[in-house]
Design an enzyme around this catalytic site. Sequence first.
Site, short mmCIF file in Angstrom:
data_model
loop_
_atom_site.label_atom_id
_atom_site.label_comp_id
_atom_site.label_asym_id
_atom_site.label_seq_id
_atom_site.Cartn_x
_atom_site.Cartn_y
_atom_site.Cartn_z
N ASP A 150 0.84 -1.20 0.00
CA ASP A 150 0.00 0.00 0.00
C ASP A 150 0.88 1.26 0.00
O ASP A 150 0.37 2.38 -0.04
CB ASP A 150 -1.03 0.00 1.14
CG ASP A 150 -0.41 -0.02 2.51
OD1 ASP A 150 0.83 -0.15 2.62
OD2 ASP A 150 -1.16 0.10 3.50
N SER A 151 2.21 1.06 -0.01
CA SER A 151 3.13 2.17 -0.26
C SER A 151 2.83 2.79 -1.62
O SER A 151 3.31 3.88 -1.93
CB SER A 151 4.59 1.71 -0.20
OG SER A 151 4.80 0.60 -1.06
N ASP A 178 -1.08 -6.08 0.01
CA ASP A 178 -1.43 -5.44 1.28
C ASP A 178 -2.93 -5.27 1.43
O ASP A 178 -3.62 -4.84 0.49
CB ASP A 178 -0.80 -4.04 1.36
CG ASP A 178 0.52 -4.04 2.10
OD1 ASP A 178 0.78 -4.98 2.88
OD2 ASP A 178 1.31 -3.10 1.89
N LYS A 182 -1.13 -9.21 3.26
CA LYS A 182 -0.32 -8.72 4.39
C LYS A 182 -1.15 -7.74 5.20
O LYS A 182 -1.85 -6.89 4.65
CB LYS A 182 0.96 -8.06 3.89
CG LYS A 182 1.81 -7.46 5.03
CD LYS A 182 3.23 -7.16 4.61
CE LYS A 182 3.42 -5.87 3.85
NZ LYS A 182 2.97 -4.65 4.54
N GLU A 234 -1.06 -5.22 8.89
CA GLU A 234 -0.21 -4.58 9.90
C GLU A 234 -0.79 -4.77 11.29
O GLU A 234 -1.99 -4.56 11.49
CB GLU A 234 -0.08 -3.08 9.60
CG GLU A 234 0.58 -2.78 8.27
CD GLU A 234 0.71 -1.28 7.99
OE1 GLU A 234 0.36 -0.46 8.86
OE2 GLU A 234 1.16 -0.96 6.88
N GLU A 287 9.67 -3.93 10.22
CA GLU A 287 10.07 -2.64 9.62
C GLU A 287 10.62 -1.69 10.67
O GLU A 287 9.99 -1.44 11.70
CB GLU A 287 8.86 -1.99 8.91
CG GLU A 287 9.21 -0.65 8.30
CD GLU A 287 8.19 -0.12 7.29
OE1 GLU A 287 7.21 -0.82 6.98
OE2 GLU A 287 8.41 1.01 6.80
O1 KIV Z 1 3.60 -1.08 1.56
C1 KIV Z 1 4.77 -1.46 1.53
O2 KIV Z 1 5.51 -1.24 0.55
C2 KIV Z 1 5.29 -2.19 2.68
C3 KIV Z 1 6.78 -2.37 2.76
C4 KIV Z 1 7.42 -1.12 3.18
C5 KIV Z 1 7.13 -3.52 3.63
O3 KIV Z 1 4.55 -2.57 3.53
#
Ligand code: KIV
Length: 259
Positions: free
Chosen positions: A44-45, A83, A113, A115, A182
């Site tokens: 989600d970056s 994510d 994924k 968090e 992280e």
């Molecule tokens: O969203 C993302 O790119 C991430 C990485 C920084 C691990 O969660």
Amino acid sequence: MKKITTKTIRQQKGQNKITMLTAYDYPMAKIVDTAGCDMILVGDSLGNVVLGYEDTTHVTMEDMLHHSRAVARGTEHALIVTDMPFLSYHTGKYEAVRNAGRLIAEGFANAVKLEGGSEIAETVKAITDAGIPVCGHLGLTPQSVNQLGGFSMQAKTEAAAEKLLADAKCLEDAGAFAVVLECIPRQLARHVTQSLTIPTIGIGAGKECDGQVLVLYDMLGLFSDYVPSFVKKYAELNTDVTSAVKTYIQEVKEEVFPI
Ligand code: KIV
């Protein structure tokens, strides 16, 4: 080369370092996959590096589905982890399983994924019970930026380090196949890595993790707004692309191109 599965990733712990990079579209996914990366993270970056938001809290399920599908079309071998965006797994287990399932069925992801630690352990269990592999994410969890107050190193006190280790064990017990660590101290990342049976994937967490992940546009030197100190730039694409665009503009103006 065969398709990489969560089983392959788990077997690599202690044997062979695991590589993961983000990708958000078809051409980049194809490059990362063909180069032999084990896992592609549709992170989600993308909120920051592709969509231009200040943080990841504005990213939606529709954004993740759109980019996950594009990445899947360019990927043959790597395991695709997508994510779950902000608020897609916080409002109840039913909603979380449904959204995770959408990322698999409509987004063509192989895993999702999330968090968080013990507070999401029941949700992680519900998702894995539905047959969907889950990767955890501890330490600096960018979706909680408003609570954390910024993007700084986490788990620096003894109490915070103990909590992070307990959280990692909770995720493992809930069925996660791996966990991203992280921005935490290297010694803590090493301790967590030694204490778990599932692989740890580090980002700004030292070299003793079972694998490493970076944001692709950071390591390619493409995203220039800010670059975390732990990033190694393997290319300077921002400079290269700027120069190519400037040359194109000049050549069109001077009638050098087309010939
Ligand atoms: O969203 C993302 O790119 C991430 C990485 C920084 C691990 O969660």
